[in-house]
Design a protein around this motif. Structure first.
Motif, PDB file in Angstrom:
ATOM      1  N   ARG A 289     -42.894 -21.840  81.750  1.00 29.92           N
ATOM      2  CA  ARG A 289     -43.533 -22.785  82.545  1.00 29.92           C
ATOM      3  C   ARG A 289     -44.993 -22.917  82.686  1.00 29.92           C
ATOM      4  O   ARG A 289     -45.423 -24.025  82.554  1.00 29.92           O
ATOM      5  CB  ARG A 289     -43.080 -22.512  83.917  1.00 29.92           C
ATOM      6  CG  ARG A 289     -43.229 -23.535  85.094  1.00 29.92           C
ATOM      7  CD  ARG A 289     -43.431 -23.444  86.417  1.00 29.92           C
ATOM      8  NE  ARG A 289     -41.967 -22.568  86.712  1.00 29.92           N
ATOM      9  CZ  ARG A 289     -41.880 -21.425  87.658  1.00 29.92           C
ATOM     10  NH1 ARG A 289     -42.865 -20.588  87.962  1.00 29.92           N
ATOM     11  NH2 ARG A 289     -40.687 -21.152  87.753  1.00 29.92           N
ATOM     12  N   LEU A 290     -45.640 -21.945  82.617  1.00 31.49           N
ATOM     13  CA  LEU A 290     -47.226 -21.848  82.607  1.00 31.49           C
ATOM     14  C   LEU A 290     -47.700 -22.541  81.228  1.00 31.49           C
ATOM     15  O   LEU A 290     -48.570 -23.239  81.234  1.00 31.49           O
ATOM     16  CB  LEU A 290     -47.397 -20.426  82.508  1.00 31.49           C
ATOM     17  CG  LEU A 290     -47.421 -19.663  83.830  1.00 31.49           C
ATOM     18  CD1 LEU A 290     -47.716 -18.120  83.554  1.00 31.49           C
ATOM     19  CD2 LEU A 290     -48.115 -20.336  85.025  1.00 31.49           C
TER      20      LEU A 290
ATOM     21  N   ARG B 250     -46.285 -25.015  79.889  1.00 30.03           N
ATOM     22  CA  ARG B 250     -45.754 -26.655  80.156  1.00 30.03           C
ATOM     23  C   ARG B 250     -47.227 -26.997  81.072  1.00 30.03           C
ATOM     24  O   ARG B 250     -47.677 -28.070  80.836  1.00 30.03           O
ATOM     25  CB  ARG B 250     -44.567 -26.951  80.843  1.00 30.03           C
ATOM     26  CG  ARG B 250     -43.447 -26.522  79.827  1.00 30.03           C
ATOM     27  CD  ARG B 250     -42.414 -27.424  80.290  1.00 30.03           C
ATOM     28  NE  ARG B 250     -41.828 -26.788  81.310  1.00 30.03           N
ATOM     29  CZ  ARG B 250     -41.152 -25.606  81.559  1.00 30.03           C
ATOM     30  NH1 ARG B 250     -40.333 -25.074  80.264  1.00 30.03           N
ATOM     31  NH2 ARG B 250     -40.372 -25.283  82.832  1.00 30.03           N
ATOM     32  N   TYR B 251     -47.572 -26.018  82.018  1.00 26.73           N
ATOM     33  CA  TYR B 251     -48.712 -26.346  82.798  1.00 26.73           C
ATOM     34  C   TYR B 251     -50.024 -26.355  82.060  1.00 26.73           C
ATOM     35  O   TYR B 251     -50.640 -27.505  82.226  1.00 26.73           O
ATOM     36  CB  TYR B 251     -49.010 -25.301  83.730  1.00 26.73           C
ATOM     37  CG  TYR B 251     -47.980 -25.296  85.031  1.00 26.73           C
ATOM     38  CD1 TYR B 251     -47.273 -26.440  85.343  1.00 26.73           C
ATOM     39  CD2 TYR B 251     -47.828 -24.025  85.760  1.00 26.73           C
ATOM     40  CE1 TYR B 251     -46.321 -26.271  86.333  1.00 26.73           C
ATOM     41  CE2 TYR B 251     -47.025 -24.256  86.845  1.00 26.73           C
ATOM     42  CZ  TYR B 251     -46.348 -25.245  87.335  1.00 26.73           C
ATOM     43  OH  TYR B 251     -45.689 -25.091  88.294  1.00 26.73           O
TER      44      TYR B 251
ATOM     45  N   ILE C 205     -54.384 -22.926  87.024  1.00 29.58           N
ATOM     46  CA  ILE C 205     -53.140 -22.842  86.980  1.00 29.58           C
ATOM     47  C   ILE C 205     -52.762 -21.496  87.694  1.00 29.58           C
ATOM     48  O   ILE C 205     -52.957 -20.464  86.856  1.00 29.58           O
ATOM     49  CB  ILE C 205     -52.594 -22.730  85.508  1.00 29.58           C
ATOM     50  CG1 ILE C 205     -53.009 -24.154  84.776  1.00 29.58           C
ATOM     51  CG2 ILE C 205     -50.785 -22.627  85.268  1.00 29.58           C
ATOM     52  CD1 ILE C 205     -52.654 -24.249  83.289  1.00 29.58           C
TER      53      ILE C 205
ATOM     54  N   THR D  44     -50.604 -18.579  89.249  1.00 28.54           N
ATOM     55  CA  THR D  44     -49.215 -17.644  89.025  1.00 28.54           C
ATOM     56  C   THR D  44     -49.359 -16.231  89.776  1.00 28.54           C
ATOM     57  O   THR D  44     -50.370 -16.020  90.200  1.00 28.54           O
ATOM     58  CB  THR D  44     -48.744 -17.407  87.896  1.00 28.54           C
ATOM     59  OG1 THR D  44     -47.480 -16.876  87.497  1.00 28.54           O
ATOM     60  CG2 THR D  44     -49.615 -16.542  86.810  1.00 28.54           C
TER      61      THR D  44
ATOM     62  N   ASP E 159     -41.492 -27.115  88.960  1.00 24.53           N
ATOM     63  CA  ASP E 159     -41.559 -27.488  87.479  1.00 24.53           C
ATOM     64  C   ASP E 159     -42.353 -28.459  87.054  1.00 24.53           C
ATOM     65  O   ASP E 159     -42.359 -29.502  88.154  1.00 24.53           O
ATOM     66  CB  ASP E 159     -40.356 -27.303  86.918  1.00 24.53           C
ATOM     67  CG  ASP E 159     -39.990 -26.821  85.531  1.00 24.53           C
ATOM     68  OD1 ASP E 159     -41.060 -26.583  85.167  1.00 24.53           O
ATOM     69  OD2 ASP E 159     -38.985 -26.717  84.881  1.00 24.53           O
ATOM     70  N   ILE E 160     -42.558 -28.786  85.927  1.00 23.44           N
ATOM     71  CA  ILE E 160     -43.328 -29.854  85.603  1.00 23.44           C
ATOM     72  C   ILE E 160     -42.694 -30.398  84.211  1.00 23.44           C
ATOM     73  O   ILE E 160     -42.494 -29.528  83.506  1.00 23.44           O
ATOM     74  CB  ILE E 160     -44.909 -29.553  85.482  1.00 23.44           C
ATOM     75  CG1 ILE E 160     -45.654 -30.996  85.351  1.00 23.44           C
ATOM     76  CG2 ILE E 160     -45.406 -28.489  84.535  1.00 23.44           C
ATOM     77  CD1 ILE E 160     -47.339 -30.908  85.593  1.00 23.44           C
TER      78      ILE E 160
ATOM     79  N   ILE F 154     -52.723 -25.935  90.443  1.00 22.88           N
ATOM     80  CA  ILE F 154     -51.339 -26.138  90.333  1.00 22.88           C
ATOM     81  C   ILE F 154     -50.558 -24.769  90.051  1.00 22.88           C
ATOM     82  O   ILE F 154     -51.072 -23.826  90.044  1.00 22.88           O
ATOM     83  CB  ILE F 154     -50.994 -26.981  89.080  1.00 22.88           C
ATOM     84  CG1 ILE F 154     -51.310 -26.552  87.977  1.00 22.88           C
ATOM     85  CG2 ILE F 154     -51.600 -28.679  89.429  1.00 22.88           C
ATOM     86  CD1 ILE F 154     -51.024 -27.250  86.556  1.00 22.88           C
ATOM     87  N   GLY F 155     -49.392 -25.113  90.469  1.00 23.17           N
ATOM     88  CA  GLY F 155     -48.731 -23.857  90.430  1.00 23.17           C
ATOM     89  C   GLY F 155     -47.266 -23.872  91.390  1.00 23.17           C
ATOM     90  O   GLY F 155     -47.106 -24.621  92.118  1.00 23.17           O
TER      91      GLY F 155
ATOM     92  N   ARG G  61     -47.334 -36.424  85.561  1.00 29.06           N
ATOM     93  CA  ARG G  61     -46.340 -35.494  85.145  1.00 29.06           C
ATOM     94  C   ARG G  61     -45.203 -36.542  85.134  1.00 29.06           C
ATOM     95  O   ARG G  61     -45.208 -37.805  85.545  1.00 29.06           O
ATOM     96  CB  ARG G  61     -45.938 -34.440  86.240  1.00 29.06           C
ATOM     97  CG  ARG G  61     -45.481 -35.008  87.499  1.00 29.06           C
ATOM     98  CD  ARG G  61     -44.683 -33.830  88.249  1.00 29.06           C
ATOM     99  NE  ARG G  61     -44.331 -34.230  89.530  1.00 29.06           N
ATOM    100  CZ  ARG G  61     -43.481 -33.814  90.532  1.00 29.06           C
ATOM    101  NH1 ARG G  61     -43.156 -32.520  90.163  1.00 29.06           N
ATOM    102  NH2 ARG G  61     -43.119 -33.763  91.568  1.00 29.06           N
TER     103      ARG G  61
END
Length: 329
Positions: free
Chosen positions: A139-140, A142-143, A127, A129, A268-269, A210-211, A100
């Motif tokens: 945001r997801l 972007r993940y 990922i 959530t 956030d990423i 991640i999350g 990142r």
């Protein structure tokens, strides 16, 4: 049956690179080294696991001077020092790198940021959530983009699916994020819906999670590992967010096969080097569209959409490309 190294994710590509490294050593030097996988990282030492088991080793001065920082999941070369802990002297080329951009804010190009490698040689990234106030499709997206850029395969997971009697809306939103991505609705705390995730963890496959904080990554990790390995924390009732309960990244062996990396909660990423360089292929395709200002949505003669329909480009990647284009306007 897999060897110990194969169970840790060792493959022909790593073997080739390791043999190339050995080729520069004398027979005496070759006898002192062995390949190991990084299972934990610290400021002064690195936790590794190889054919001889797990141990803590020191980072060689040459690596520190070259500013080479081993990441969780790296394959590296351990050197026997004769007395005391071993020494990590070389990091093998990475198959995948999940990074990142630290310090990249809206309006700043990623080149102004620095790269932070979160994990290396990861095959699948969950990922995670939840169906609550923290759910954020942008945001997801972007993940998903970050995982695809890394070379790993993203899988969407709706955890705590038992929070609502009907999670159809959340599942529809997730399908819009990545229509061609694998999607699982689970309840890690209740142990429900985990069969599909366990099926991903075959021998030698490395999986990461991640999350955001509070989505239950540590609970999911414990469920997959069939034991209380990762710390878990309660979620604040005021905003539905949880405290970060995983302070270091750790690589675990999973019962039945596979490996799992537990990451600190990411609020956030910003994808490393997410400028248009990562969309060179789409930019090139866009020049073939019938209309110069094509938005790659419903216009006839769109070369980008044609590539998506042909299965040449993931729909999630197109969504990230369109999101970036909207920010430029």
């Amino acid at each position: 049956m897999l060897t110990e190294l194969e169970a840790l994710g060792w493959g022909t590509d790593f073997e080739r690179d390791y043999q190339a490294y050995l080729g520069a050593l004398t027979p005496e030097e070759q006898a002192l080294v062995q390949p190991v996988r990084v299972t934990g990282t610290g400021r002064q030492s690195v936790q590794v696991r190889g054919a001889q088991g797990e141990e803590e080793v020191q980072l060689a001065g040459a690596l520190r001077q070259a500013q080479v920082t081993p990441a969780i999941g790296d394959w590296a070369v351990r050197q026997d020092t004769g007395a005391g802990p071993g020494r990590l002297v070389h990091v093998l080329p990475r198959r995948t790198t999940f990074s990142r951009a630290v310090g990249a804010d809206d309006g700043r190009r990623a080149q102004a940021a620095r790269q932070q490698i979160i994990a290396a040689n990861v095959d699948v990234v969950l990922i995670v959530t939840t169906p609550d106030a923290d759910f954020d499709a942008e945001r997801l997206t972007r993940y998903v983009q970050a995982v695809e850029v890394s070379g790993a395969r993203p899988v969407l997971v709706l955890n705590k699916a038992d929070l609502h009697a009907d999670v159809t809306w959340y599942l529809e939103q997730l399908r819009a994020v990545g229509p061609d991505l694998e999607l699982h609705a689970v309840s890690a705390a209740a142990g429900a819906g985990l069969e599909g995730l366990r099926a991903l963890l075959t021998g030698g496959v490395t999986l990461a999670l991640i999350g955001s904080s509070g989505v239950g990554k540590s609970t999911l990790t414990n469920a997959l590992l069939e034991g209380d390995v990762a710390l878990t924390g309660a979620v604040r009732s005021t905003d539905g967010q949880g405290r970060h309960t995983t302070t270091t990244r750790t690589l675990y062996r999973v019962p039945g096969g596979g490996l799992l990396i537990d990451n600190p909660g990411l609020r956030d990423i910003a994808v490393w080097d997410s400028a248009s360089v990562h969309f060179d292929d789409l930019e090139e395709l866009a020049t073939q569209c019938r209309f110069r200002k094509c938005t790659h949505t419903t216009e006839p003669g769109c070369a980008v959409q044609a590539a998506v329909r042909a299965g040449e480009i993931p729909t999630s990647r197109l969504a990230a490309f369109q999101a970036q284009a909207r920010k430029r306007r």
